[in-house]
Scaffold this active site. Structure first.
Site, PDB file in Angstrom:
ATOM      1  N   ASP A  44      43.015  36.127  41.142  1.00 12.57           N
ATOM      2  CA  ASP A  44      43.928  36.817  40.226  1.00 12.57           C
ATOM      3  C   ASP A  44      45.297  37.063  40.832  1.00 12.57           C
ATOM      4  O   ASP A  44      46.019  37.942  40.391  1.00 12.57           O
ATOM      5  CB  ASP A  44      43.310  38.157  39.775  1.00 12.57           C
ATOM      6  CG  ASP A  44      43.108  39.108  40.952  1.00 12.57           C
ATOM      7  OD1 ASP A  44      43.384  38.703  42.113  1.00 12.57           O
ATOM      8  OD2 ASP A  44      42.677  40.252  40.718  1.00 12.57           O
ATOM      9  N   CYS A  46      46.704  40.385  34.715  1.00 10.10           N
ATOM     10  CA  CYS A  46      45.966  41.036  33.620  1.00 10.10           C
ATOM     11  C   CYS A  46      46.154  42.546  33.683  1.00 10.10           C
ATOM     12  O   CYS A  46      46.113  43.238  32.674  1.00 10.10           O
ATOM     13  CB  CYS A  46      44.484  40.683  33.709  1.00 10.10           C
ATOM     14  SG  CYS A  46      44.157  38.919  33.494  1.00 10.10           S
TER      15      CYS A  46
END
Lengths: 258, 70
Positions: free
Chosen positions: A128, A190
């Protein structure tokens, strides 16, 4: 040799010309490293386990949080605060008891990557952050191991695969660093921008498909092609990632990145 | 002359480089210049070429931001 149970279990895959009996054997012998067990990895891992991949080496330093559950649905409410790798290993064994799972609760770094990712047939980047993505790209290129990368944010999904053997000006193909020559993003996680569960799931499904095609030695495999999908508009695009002749990873240049 | 980025018509000078046009587009659209990639005819234009590349009237580019979420 496949058993009668194997023929039954994998019958739908066996039908595919891409797979066949030899394909099932290839998957069984495959050793796959999967870095990151968030929205991407928590989908890719069960797909590969269910498809019959023999060995999965899982890496994630994180624990399951309540905010993970809307998109990482293999984890359950009772798993919150548990290490992701431990819960995922347990879940995968319920999908395929014969699967060999190595679960490491650690962050893959420049210090440990050569040790953690040795003797691997394929690396799947489900991380990520940009720093890890660049680290995996560099390692995959040097180790001559194929790399599948995916990412998602908001309503955008992306996926692509690279192999140093199919990289260079003669193939009109570059690496991940040619596409994004940066080590961090000011935005675009995110955590900062949000994401819908099915959007990251779409990217994960694409990664799992690329991974299986690579392991099955699909002769039609397209390397160094970015797939972009805007799930808000339905617009998709395939972009050939040409090599940047100044790339410090695949074009042999040295720079501040090295 | 005009070129097109993500189907937006952009007025350009004949001496403009691709880097200059992309920077202006990013400024106008609140995008981080360092984090975008650009494609022409579905083929990546490597970043190291942007500063030298002269633009041609009616060229069409796709511009998109890096995504790292997972």
């Amino acid at each position: 040799m496949l058993s009668d149970a194997d023929f039954l279990r994998y019958s739908r895959q066996l039908m595919l010309p891409l797979c066949g009996e030899s394909g099932i054997q290839r998957l069984r012998q495959a050793r796959v490293a999967l870095v990151g067990l968030g929205g991407l990895g928590s989908l890719v891992a069960p797909y590969l386990a269910a498809a019959g991949v023999g060995t999965l080496r899982l890496f994630d330093h994180d624990s399951i949080s309540l905010s993970n559950l809307p998109r990482q649905w293999l984890y359950q409410e009772t798993d919150v605060q548990m290490p992701k790798v431990a819960v995922m290993a347990r879940q995968l064994k319920t999908i395929h008891a014969g699967l060999k799972v190595d679960a490491t609760a650690a962050r893959v770094s420049a210090d440990n990557i050569h040790h953690l990712l040795s003797d691997i047939d394929l690396i799947i980047d489900c991380s990520d952050n940009m720093a890890t993505r660049q680290l995996l790209n560099r390692h995959a290129f040097i180790a001559e191991v194929p790399l599948v990368t995916g990412a998602a944010i908001g309503m955008q999904a992306q996926g692509m695969a690279f192999h140093s053997a199919h990289c260079g000006t003669e193939y009109n193909a570059g690496c991940y660093h040619c596409l994004y020559p940066i080590t961090e993003l000011a935005a675009g996680s995110c955590q900062t921008d949000g994401v819908l569960g099915p959007v990251v799931g779409m990217a994960g499904c694409y990664q799992a498909t690329l991974a299986l095609r690579i392991l099955l030695q699909d002769p039609a495999m397209q390397w160094s092609q970015l797939w972009r999908f805007d799930l808000a508009s339905g617009h998709q695009q395939i972009i050939q990632i040409t090599q940047d002749t100044a790339c410090p990873v695949c074009a042999g240049h040295t720079s501040a990145f090295s | 002359m005009f070129i097109y980025i993500n189907q937006h018509a952009i007025a350009c000078g004949s001496d403009d480089t691709l880097a200059k046009v992309i920077r202006a587009y990013c400024d106008d659209h609140q995008l981080h210049f360092d984090e975008v990639a650009v494609a022409h005819n579905d083929s990546l234009v490597p970043r190291s070429q942007w500063a030298q590349q002269r633009i041609v009237a009616e060229q069409r580019f796709s511009l998109f931001s890096a995504v790292a979420g997972g």
